[in-house]
Enzyme design. Structure first.
Site, PDB file in Angstrom:
ATOM      1  N   LYS A  54      21.284  -4.599 -12.012  1.00  0.00           N
ATOM      2  CA  LYS A  54      21.058  -4.174 -13.401  1.00  0.00           C
ATOM      3  C   LYS A  54      22.209  -3.307 -13.897  1.00  0.00           C
ATOM      4  O   LYS A  54      22.176  -2.778 -15.003  1.00  0.00           O
ATOM      5  CB  LYS A  54      19.737  -3.406 -13.515  1.00  0.00           C
ATOM      6  CG  LYS A  54      18.497  -4.272 -13.243  1.00  0.00           C
ATOM      7  CD  LYS A  54      17.253  -3.471 -13.513  1.00  0.00           C
ATOM      8  CE  LYS A  54      16.020  -4.050 -12.841  1.00  0.00           C
ATOM      9  NZ  LYS A  54      15.495  -5.224 -13.504  1.00  0.00           N
ATOM     10  N   CYS A  79       6.373  -7.466 -15.677  1.00  0.00           N
ATOM     11  CA  CYS A  79       5.872  -6.881 -14.418  1.00  0.00           C
ATOM     12  C   CYS A  79       5.171  -5.555 -14.678  1.00  0.00           C
ATOM     13  O   CYS A  79       5.279  -4.620 -13.857  1.00  0.00           O
ATOM     14  CB  CYS A  79       6.986  -6.718 -13.387  1.00  0.00           C
ATOM     15  SG  CYS A  79       7.745  -8.264 -12.932  1.00  0.00           S
ATOM     16  N   GLN A  81      15.803   1.262 -14.116  1.00  0.00           N
ATOM     17  CA  GLN A  81      16.280   1.177 -15.505  1.00  0.00           C
ATOM     18  C   GLN A  81      17.126   2.388 -15.894  1.00  0.00           C
ATOM     19  O   GLN A  81      17.935   2.296 -16.820  1.00  0.00           O
ATOM     20  CB  GLN A  81      15.089   1.064 -16.479  1.00  0.00           C
ATOM     21  CG  GLN A  81      14.262  -0.190 -16.326  1.00  0.00           C
ATOM     22  CD  GLN A  81      15.019  -1.476 -16.664  1.00  0.00           C
ATOM     23  OE1 GLN A  81      16.053  -1.459 -17.332  1.00  0.00           O
ATOM     24  NE2 GLN A  81      14.515  -2.595 -16.184  1.00  0.00           N
ATOM     25  N   HIS A 111       6.510  -0.205 -13.324  1.00  0.00           N
ATOM     26  CA  HIS A 111       6.750  -1.605 -12.956  1.00  0.00           C
ATOM     27  C   HIS A 111       5.897  -1.906 -11.718  1.00  0.00           C
ATOM     28  O   HIS A 111       5.651  -1.003 -10.908  1.00  0.00           O
ATOM     29  CB  HIS A 111       8.246  -1.739 -12.630  1.00  0.00           C
ATOM     30  CG  HIS A 111       8.727  -3.125 -12.382  1.00  0.00           C
ATOM     31  ND1 HIS A 111       8.558  -3.762 -11.181  1.00  0.00           N
ATOM     32  CD2 HIS A 111       9.392  -3.994 -13.178  1.00  0.00           C
ATOM     33  CE1 HIS A 111       9.114  -4.977 -11.249  1.00  0.00           C
ATOM     34  NE2 HIS A 111       9.629  -5.127 -12.451  1.00  0.00           N
ATOM     35  N   ASP A 156      11.783   6.012  -9.730  1.00  0.00           N
ATOM     36  CA  ASP A 156      12.211   4.617  -9.831  1.00  0.00           C
ATOM     37  C   ASP A 156      13.335   4.581 -10.868  1.00  0.00           C
ATOM     38  O   ASP A 156      13.088   4.642 -12.072  1.00  0.00           O
ATOM     39  CB  ASP A 156      11.015   3.759 -10.249  1.00  0.00           C
ATOM     40  CG  ASP A 156      11.425   2.311 -10.538  1.00  0.00           C
ATOM     41  OD1 ASP A 156      12.633   2.003 -10.471  1.00  0.00           O
ATOM     42  OD2 ASP A 156      10.521   1.506 -10.838  1.00  0.00           O
TER      43      ASP A 156
HETATM   44  N1  7TS Z   1      11.448  -0.735 -11.557  1.00  0.00           N
HETATM   45  C1  7TS Z   1      11.693  -0.947 -12.849  1.00  0.00           C
HETATM   46  C2  7TS Z   1      11.461   0.141 -13.839  1.00  0.00           C
HETATM   47  C3  7TS Z   1      12.171  -2.198 -13.256  1.00  0.00           C
HETATM   48  O1  7TS Z   1      12.415  -2.404 -14.548  1.00  0.00           O
HETATM   49  C4  7TS Z   1      12.392  -3.198 -12.282  1.00  0.00           C
HETATM   50  C5  7TS Z   1      12.865  -4.569 -12.665  1.00  0.00           C
HETATM   51  C6  7TS Z   1      12.150  -2.904 -10.946  1.00  0.00           C
HETATM   52  C7  7TS Z   1      11.667  -1.656 -10.621  1.00  0.00           C
HETATM   53  C8  7TS Z   1      12.368  -3.873  -9.862  1.00  0.00           C
HETATM   54  O2  7TS Z   1      13.720  -4.144  -9.692  1.00  0.00           O
HETATM   55  P1  7TS Z   1      14.166  -5.218  -8.605  1.00  0.00           P
HETATM   56  O3  7TS Z   1      15.643  -5.287  -8.751  1.00  0.00           O
HETATM   57  O4  7TS Z   1      13.716  -4.720  -7.301  1.00  0.00           O
HETATM   58  O5  7TS Z   1      13.483  -6.504  -8.990  1.00  0.00           O
HETATM   59  N2  7TS Z   1      12.565  -4.934 -13.962  1.00  0.00           N
HETATM   60  C9  7TS Z   1      12.700  -6.156 -14.526  1.00  0.00           C
HETATM   61  C10 7TS Z   1      12.413  -6.364 -15.867  1.00  0.00           C
HETATM   62  O6  7TS Z   1      12.041  -5.502 -16.662  1.00  0.00           O
HETATM   63  N3  7TS Z   1      12.618  -7.669 -16.129  1.00  0.00           N
HETATM   64  O7  7TS Z   1      12.997  -8.277 -15.012  1.00  0.00           O
HETATM   65  C11 7TS Z   1      13.052  -7.347 -13.994  1.00  0.00           C
END
Ligand code: 7TS
Length: 418
Positions: free
Chosen positions: A225, A371, A202, A122, A199
């Protein structure tokens, strides 16, 4: 499978209609829905004991501090960490990774050092390392991927080398759904004296996670999430690494004493929590963890394997009976190697158009580059449509996804559907 009838009663939003249709929420990889227990925890805090933490000696402040710190204990156990001082609250997974890049990274990465990533990262686990590399003169290297969206472990053996200082890899891909062999990668990194950042944005919401089993040095994830509110992320790192890292942001709470021209940093974990934190949402994150604990993460994983097997069978059947080569699914075809994240394309129909037609049917999916622009470039597509599952999703909803897809194909496609 989980008792979704019971679980769904806890999620008020799941009973609403969208465009005159029952809502089918399949955008969980972007953010999950929230149970009433989490929503109530937020309003309960504001109604009964709203106060700043770690400062006042009055009762409300004590109650707020206790509830805030209780979430830290719950998270410690949830990821099987040894010590709650290793849990740092941030705004989201992105902020947690940036904290590592700009505190640990600036102190430890020099010109010529190598940071090993994968093309399925991501942007949150890519851009901070690009910024650090630009500033320090370090090099970024990328592992190779197999046809079905897994990390090619032969390339890992090759690319993780004597100059590697950090390997930063996603636990589970938000595009392919691939669950990566983190412990194997950890062994390769540690054999070279490098650290491993995982990371977990997910992975942690969907897979039973132990920082010891992963053998990682840093783990970042987001509570939104995993049934929690937005605005709360977690960084876990080994205590000795956090002790050695310089503070990232300066301000209130992160100091133990301040003079006009100098300061002494607070002890862990507050050293990395400058300013008034997101108190209400951290407390409600505790309610989210309690909810997941009640179900059990192994049961969550098994539910998603069942849904994934079912979705994989419908993808195969739909390709055979009508959509032919037009329906392209990305990622592993083995449900034991993946989570419930399904990215696909339907001929040359733009993913946004698929998303719009599905939305008209009440089905919420995400469409776009997720992303992961470099990964989309590797796949040679502008984006994908993506359906992603969680604890409240049912096989009937997966059926509805495919019914809606057939409708999309009828409206937008160039081949007929049987
Ligand atoms: N890493 C992964 C693998 C992700 O899927 C996401 C968010 C992030 C980091 C960042 O998370 P945040 O909470 O800091 O924004 N992924 C997604 C997605 O797949 N669709 O919307 C956000």
């Amino acid at each position: 499978m989980l008792n979704t009838n019971e679980i769904r009663k806890d999620f008020p939003i799941l009973s609403r209609e969208v465009n005159g249709k029952k809502l089918i929420y399949l955008d969980n990889a972007a953010t999950s829905q929230k149970p009433i227990q989490v929503i109530d925890a937020i309003s309960d805090y504001y109604k009964r004991y709203n106060a700043n933490v770690h400062r006042g000696i009055h009762t409300l402040s004590e109650e707020a501090t206790t509830a805030y710190e209780e979430t830290r204990e719950l998270i410690t156990d949830f990821i099987k960490a040894d010590d709650s001082k290793e849990i740092i609250f941030t705004a989201n997974a992105t902020a947690a990774i940036n904290l590592v890049a700009f505190s640990w990274g600036k102190a430890n990465i020099k010109k010529g050092d190598e940071i090993v990533l994968s093309p399925m990262e991501h942007h949150s686990n890519l851009v901070p390392w690009q910024m650090l590399a630009k500033e320090t003169g370090a090099k970024l290297l990328f592992l190779e991927l197999t046809e079905d969206g897994q990390i090619d472990m032969e390339s890992a053996k090759e690319w993780i080398g004597p100059h590697t200082k950090l390997v930063a890899i996603t636990q589970m891909s938000n595009v392919f759904g691939t669950i990566n062999p983190i412990a194997e990668i950890a062994k390769l990194a540690h054999a070279r004296g490098a650290l491993l950042l995982v990371d977990g944005a997910q992975g942690v919401p969907h897979i039973p996670t132990s920082v010891h089993e992963l053998q990682c040095d840093f783990l970042a994830f987001s509570m939104h999430k995993m049934l929690g509110p937005t605005g709360v992320g977690v960084l876990w790192a080994k205590r000795e690494i956090l002790e050695a890292m310089p503070p990232f942001m300066g301000g209130g709470d992160m100091i133990s004493s301040v003079k006009l021209t100098s300061f002494t940093a607070n002890e862990l974990p507050w050293k990395f929590e400058a300013g008034t934190p997101n108190i209400a949402d951290v407390i409600a994150s505790g309610a989210a963890i309690t909810y997941l604990n009640k179900i059990g993460m192994q049961a969550v994983r098994e539910h998603e394997i069942e849904l994934s097997k079912y979705a994989l069978s419908l993808f195969a059947e739909t390709s055979k009976n009508g959509m032919g080569d037009d329906l392209v699914l990305y990622g592993p075809l083995d449900a034991s190697k993946r989570g419930g994240v399904f990215s696909f394309n339907l001929g040359d129909i733009h993913p946004h158009d698929i998303g719009q037609i599905l939305s008209d049917q009440g089905v919420a999916i995400r469409a776009g580059h997720h992303c992961c622009q470099p990964l989309m470039n590797e796949l040679g597509v502008p984006g994908t449509a993506r359906a992603s599952f969680y604890i409240y999703n049912t096989k009937e909803e997966v059926d509805m996804l495919f019914t809606a897809l057939k409708e999309a194909k009828k409206v937008l496609g160039h081949v007929s559907i049987r």
